[in-house]
Design an enzyme around this catalytic site. Structure first.
Site, short mmCIF file in Angstrom:
data_model
loop_
_atom_site.label_atom_id
_atom_site.label_comp_id
_atom_site.label_asym_id
_atom_site.label_seq_id
_atom_site.Cartn_x
_atom_site.Cartn_y
_atom_site.Cartn_z
N ASP A 20 16.27 11.51 -25.29
CA ASP A 20 14.77 11.32 -24.97
C ASP A 20 13.90 11.15 -26.64
O ASP A 20 13.14 11.85 -26.96
CB ASP A 20 14.22 12.52 -24.35
CG ASP A 20 15.03 12.74 -23.08
OD1 ASP A 20 15.39 12.13 -22.52
OD2 ASP A 20 15.16 13.81 -22.80
N GLU A 180 9.67 7.12 -14.99
CA GLU A 180 9.36 8.32 -15.70
C GLU A 180 9.54 8.11 -17.43
O GLU A 180 9.33 6.61 -17.55
CB GLU A 180 10.52 9.45 -15.48
CG GLU A 180 11.94 9.16 -15.77
CD GLU A 180 12.86 10.20 -15.36
OE1 GLU A 180 12.64 11.08 -14.81
OE2 GLU A 180 14.10 9.83 -15.76
#
Length: 491
Positions: A20, A180
């Protein structure tokens, strides 16, 4: 978009369990942060001036007043952050899913190496993957994958976490699963919204839309997805969760996560989701990913830590608890204390970084029982447990725990974990991604191998979750003294 015949970028800029990624620029330096899940300290930060060579500078959530993951199950805790530089200050927003009812948390620092502030929370912003951006009037907007459900955004005061208006839903993606990881950017009068879609597994993609106003309407890029390796034979898979950055020379780049699966189908990745980089060209007002722009060389991740510094190196983390709560530096060694009954199990851990590696720990168990292990979580590990008299090799795969060997020991012990790629003995590729060897090393350097095991059972495809392999020392009982831990890249 990648094609079947392309095999461009295969080397991560930050290898191992660093998922991430988020990036920002401050002057001529770049800073990159990653999610950390149940590990403390949380949110590791790296610095670079060339975008391919990165140096760790610390962790943003570096004390208990910022981070509580004491009861965090595996792959919960701190999810994807966003790191930004604005008004001469660094801003980091992230989610601790253990405290998700408090909303997103924001910390600030003058220097990414710290110290970072205690968090403020944006109450009511319930969800994951938050982003911060400032508009032309200096108003800060928080965007996140919300529980409304959908990609939501609202103006906030980032210094206090106060909402300055109601949330609005933005573009919800192209229709793939799990939109997302939103990031908003302002460029040439347009708002650009970059999303991750398809889930963080093999169907992962990067998509983008634009609008002249946050109120929309949003126009999807005609070339979506702008980055994916799905349905290809590329050696880097699961590519997505991207963050763009404008470079000092006016060009652009993108960091994103990927994995390097090995073995036969379904293939297995073992070191977690890693951070990769590519260039970005703007063509007809849209970002186009250029995977040929950067060519990072594999770095040497080797180290020897003799624990003779004033404090622990920031490579050392632990699931659920901060390392300084169960360790102390004492006369050129590190002493680890086992937890009390009912407390979380501490493991002085660092991330495995390479496809092939070997690590050794020199331990003194005269006052306790210690374990040198490689793990993904409490239910998936291979390790060597030593007391003052014996060393026992064990493997734990879900509910199954097997003791595979036991040898006598006197006093100190050097325990070794080695990870190597298996050798194919037929035209077919080997099934396992790697082999994990557990050994005890005599004072003259001679190893006694206690077992070699299939690495697939320490893979994300078997264990599940969002992290990757770490290795280190667990104090099982009493106190264990660590004289040194070494790690050597073999590839």
């Amino acid at each position: 978009m990648i094609t079947e015949k392309s095999e461009l970028l295969t080397t991560p800029i930050i290898a191992g369990f660093y998922p991430d990624p988020t990036i920002c620029r401050a002057g001529n330096a770049y800073y990159l942060a990653n999610s950390s899940f149940e590990y403390a300290p949380g949110v590791p930060i790296h610095r670079s001036t060339d975008l391919v060579t990165w140096t760790p500078v610390g962790n943003a959530l570096h004390r208990p007043s910022q981070l509580d993951v004491r009861i965090a199950p595996a792959s919960t805790g701190v999810y994807a952050p966003t790191l930004r530089h604005h008004a001469n200050k660094f801003w980091l927003v992230t989610t601790n899913v253990l405290e998700h009812h408090r909303g997103q948390l924001i910390v600030t620092a003058d220097d990414p190496a710290g110290p970072w502030s205690d968090p403020v929370h944006v109450h009511g912003a319930i969800g994951i993957d938050p982003d911060l951006v400032w508009d032309d009037d200096g108003v800060c907007h928080l965007t996140w994958a919300s529980n409304l459900p959908g990609i939501a955004s609202m103006p906030i005061d980032p210094a206090t976490g106060t909402a300055l208006g109601p949330p609005r839903l933005l573009w919800q993606g192209t229709g793939l699963a799990h939109p997302e990881g939103p990031h908003l950017y302002r460029r040439d009068g347009w708002w650009y919204l970059v999303l991750a879609e398809g889930g963080t597994e093999r169907g992962h993609t990067v998509t983008v839309a634009r609008a002249t106003s946050l109120a929309g309407p949003w126009e999807a890029a005609p070339t979506n997805p702008i980055l994916t390796h799905r349905s290809t034979t590329h050696s880097v898979q699961n590519t997505g969760h991207a963050d763009l950055v404008e470079l000092a020379d006016g060009s652009w780049a993108v960091v994103y996560l990927g994995v390097r699966p090995r073995g036969r189908t379904p293939m297995f990745h073992v070191n977690g989701r890693e951070t990769f980089i590519a260039g970005v060209k703007w063509i007809d007002g849209w970002p186009v990913v250029d995977e040929e722009r950067f060519s990072p060389a594999p770095p040497d991740h080797s180290f020897v830590d003799r624990f003779d510094a004033a404090e622990l190196h920031h490579r050392w983390v632990s699931p659920n608890v901060f390392p300084d709560t169960f360790t102390r530096l004492e006369r050129g060694r590190l002493v680890l204390t086992a937890p009390a009954e009912g407390d979380p199990k501490p493991v002085l851990s660092t991330r495995a970084r390479d496809p092939e590696w070997t690590a050794e720990a020199r331990l003194d168990m005269s006052a306790g029982v210690g374990r040198f292990l490689v793990r993904i979580d409490d239910s998936h590990w291979y390790g060597l447990t030593a007391d003052a008299e014996t060393v026992t090799a064990a493997v734990v795969i879900g509910p199954a725990r097997t003791t595979v060997a036991q040898v006598p020991l006197r006093g100190r012990a050097t325990l070794r974990i080695s990870v190597r790629e298996p050798v194919a003995v037929s035209p077919m590729p080997v099934h396992e991604p790697d082999l994990v060897e557990l050994a005890v090393v005599a004072d003259d350097g001679t190893p006694e191998v206690l077992g070699t095991f299939d690495g697939r059972y320490l893979s994300t495809e078997v264990a599940g979750g969002f992290t990757g392999r770490t290795f280190g020392v667990e104090p099982v009982a009493g106190e264990v003294a660590v004289h040194h831990i070494s790690y050597r890249s073999l590839a």
